[in-house]
Design an enzyme around this catalytic site. Structure first.
Site, PDB file in Angstrom:
ATOM      1  N   GLY A   1      59.315 -13.133 -19.224  1.00  0.00           N
ATOM      2  CA  GLY A   1      59.806 -12.324 -20.183  1.00  0.00           C
ATOM      3  C   GLY A   1      58.623 -12.888 -20.913  1.00  0.00           C
ATOM      4  O   GLY A   1      58.474 -12.794 -22.311  1.00  0.00           O
ATOM      5  N   THR A   2      58.488 -14.491 -20.483  1.00  0.00           N
ATOM      6  CA  THR A   2      57.138 -15.692 -22.193  1.00  0.00           C
ATOM      7  C   THR A   2      56.378 -15.002 -21.686  1.00  0.00           C
ATOM      8  O   THR A   2      55.736 -14.675 -23.008  1.00  0.00           O
ATOM      9  CB  THR A   2      57.040 -16.564 -21.141  1.00  0.00           C
ATOM     10  OG1 THR A   2      58.541 -17.489 -21.344  1.00  0.00           O
ATOM     11  CG2 THR A   2      56.694 -17.919 -21.375  1.00  0.00           C
TER      12      THR A   2
ATOM     13  N   GLN B   1      68.211 -11.269 -23.775  1.00  0.00           N
ATOM     14  CA  GLN B   1      69.371 -11.420 -23.165  1.00  0.00           C
ATOM     15  C   GLN B   1      70.020  -9.986 -23.079  1.00  0.00           C
ATOM     16  O   GLN B   1      71.256  -9.809 -22.781  1.00  0.00           O
ATOM     17  CB  GLN B   1      69.547 -12.470 -23.960  1.00  0.00           C
ATOM     18  CG  GLN B   1      69.995 -13.850 -23.585  1.00  0.00           C
ATOM     19  CD  GLN B   1      69.643 -14.368 -22.279  1.00  0.00           C
ATOM     20  OE1 GLN B   1      70.844 -14.054 -21.921  1.00  0.00           O
ATOM     21  NE2 GLN B   1      69.478 -15.485 -21.743  1.00  0.00           N
TER      22      GLN B   1
ATOM     23  N   THR C   1      46.762  -7.819  -9.608  1.00  0.00           N
ATOM     24  CA  THR C   1      47.308  -7.441  -8.535  1.00  0.00           C
ATOM     25  C   THR C   1      48.477  -7.552  -8.666  1.00  0.00           C
ATOM     26  O   THR C   1      49.666  -8.149  -8.891  1.00  0.00           O
ATOM     27  CB  THR C   1      46.815  -8.108  -6.643  1.00  0.00           C
ATOM     28  OG1 THR C   1      46.251  -8.035  -6.874  1.00  0.00           O
ATOM     29  CG2 THR C   1      47.918  -6.943  -5.672  1.00  0.00           C
TER      30      THR C   1
ATOM     31  N   CYS D   1      67.796 -32.582 -24.331  1.00  0.00           N
ATOM     32  CA  CYS D   1      67.144 -33.770 -24.382  1.00  0.00           C
ATOM     33  C   CYS D   1      65.882 -34.415 -24.655  1.00  0.00           C
ATOM     34  O   CYS D   1      65.020 -34.047 -23.613  1.00  0.00           O
ATOM     35  CB  CYS D   1      68.138 -34.971 -23.178  1.00  0.00           C
ATOM     36  SG  CYS D   1      67.482 -36.333 -23.679  1.00  0.00           S
TER      37      CYS D   1
END
Ligand SMILES: *Cc1c(COP(=O)(O)O)cnc(C)c1O
Length: 400
Positions: A72-73, A180, A238, A326
């Site tokens: 997706g990135t 999503q 490929t 974090c």
């Protein structure tokens, strides 16, 4: 202790049927689809079927609108980069404050290195887009609008069809990160004006490391990855045949289970949410409760830390996720909840429960049993909880 997995917006279990569909393409069917012999041809046929399956889930009207990519990135990055190259004379990008880092990190990089002007549109307390600001940002310099179909943290759904029409009135391209949304809510691209759409296999019970960018027929596209002529020259390398075939199967299954997702899965989510709010005070649901994904609940437990909640939940075998990440030693609440102006005392204690078709009523019962003592224990140790009476909670719960 039976584990309960409620972190399906982070990733889903690959469906066993998907694994079965993929296996032959690691063994006997190892051919390269581009080869001029039977080994290649058989794989080529299977890839064509997989494309049809994904096309059906998206309601895409034409062949060759799907470009397979690694994630997706990559699809998000490719859509934005392509638009900047093809939209000559336009060097502005419009996006929202609540996008995934796959979009936000990319546009920040382009702003810094290429002088591209980026308009980041804010959201209201429920996570809904500021339509006035969006309208005002659109203009003759807008190359592309990239706004997600549904938010990964709160499930809030954006009116992408309308946003695409507005973008077109300004002559801009419209891309949506639908990672999503795909597989969870009905999508009919043939009926929309959306130019490009990103999706990812592992968010819909498909394999990891495969994604796709839908590029509407007629929309000019410049590849990010150059080399061979795979994907009609739009994405070299490929083809990842097993993963593409697995994604096809996952798309077919998602379509078959869509009804279940809309009713049974939403029912589980609602029962969990109501049960938590009944049992635990100073908690509320974030996001647009009237318009969100059927599988996502984001519940803020005030005056405690999400990370601590997750640790204790994990001890009882329950997997969910927190909005906060974090970073560099300091606990910063999620950019999504901050954009929604959720007060820090609540945003810090936000937990995202994300369901899938594999969850059951027993899962909900288990979470409702485990959560109240976990929250109580952490609040007993929290100085913020003890001082809460002197702090004014200006934020009104959105849950009715
Ligand atoms: C998971 C996710 C991505 C990234 O997809 P990958 O295939 O993991 O790279 C992008 N956007 C949203 C909204 C996501 O939830």
């Amino acid at each position: 202790m039976i584990p309960v997995y409620l972190d399906n917006n982070a990733t889903t279990r690959t469906d066993p049927e998907v694994v079965q569909a993929m296996l032959p393409y690691f063994t006997e069917q190892f051919g390269n689809a581009s080869s001029m012999h039977a080994f290649g041809a058989e794989v080529g046929t299977a890839l064509a079927t997989a494309r049809k399956q994904l096309q059906a889930l998206l309601g895409a009207a034409f062949d060759h609108e799907i470009v397979y990519m690694s994630s997706g990135t990559e699809a998000d990055n490719s859509a934005i980069m392509s638009a900047l190259e093809t939209q000559v004379g336009r060097d502005e990008i419009i996006t929202s404050a609540v996008e995934h880092p796959a979009v936000l990190t990319m546009v920040a990089h382009l702003e810094k290195t290429r002088g591209v002007k980026v308009h980041i549109i804010g959201v209201d307390a429920r996570g809904r887009l500021d339509m006035e600001a969006y309208r005002a940002a659109l203009g003759p310099k807008t190359a592309i609008v990239s706004i997600m179909w549904a938010n990964n943290e709160t499930g809030t759904i954006f009116p992408v069809e309308l946003l695409a029409e507005m973008a077109h009135e300004a002559g801009a391209l419209f891309h949506t990160d639908a990672v999503q949304a795909v597989g969870k809510i009905p999508i009919n691209l043939a009926e929309s004006e959306i130019d490009m759409l990103s999706l990812s296999g592992h968010k819909l019970h498909g394999p990891k490391g495969i994604g796709a960018l839908y590029v509407r027929k007629g929309v000019r596209f410049r590849p990010l990855i150059r080399g061979g002529h795979q994907e009609r020259g739009r994405r070299a390398g490929t083809e990842n045949a097993p993963a593409i075939i697995g994604l096809g199967k996952a798309a077919e299954l998602a379509l078959a289970h869509m009804e279940d997702e809309q009713t049974r899965v939403a029912g589980l989510r609602d029962r969990l949410e109501k049960g938590l709010l009944q049992r635990i005070g100073n908690s509320f649901v974030t996001g647009d409760v009237d318009n969100r994904l059927p599988n996502t609940a984001n519940v803020a437990f005030e005056y405690i830390e999400g990370e601590a909640i997750l640790l204790l939940m994990n001890r009882d075998g329950i997997a969910a996720s927190s909005g906060s990440a974090c970073t560099s030693g300091s606990l910063e609440p999620s950019h999504v909840l901050r954009a929604m102006n959720v007060p820090y005392t609540a945003a810090h204690g936000a937990i995202r429960f994300s369901f899938s078709r594999e969850n059951t009523d027993a899962d909900v019962d288990r979470v409702l049993e485990v959560m109240p003592p976990v929250i109580e224990r952490l609040r007993e140790m929290s100085p913020f909880w003890r001082e809460r009476d002197v702090r004014v909670a200006e934020f009104k719960p959105t849950y009715a």
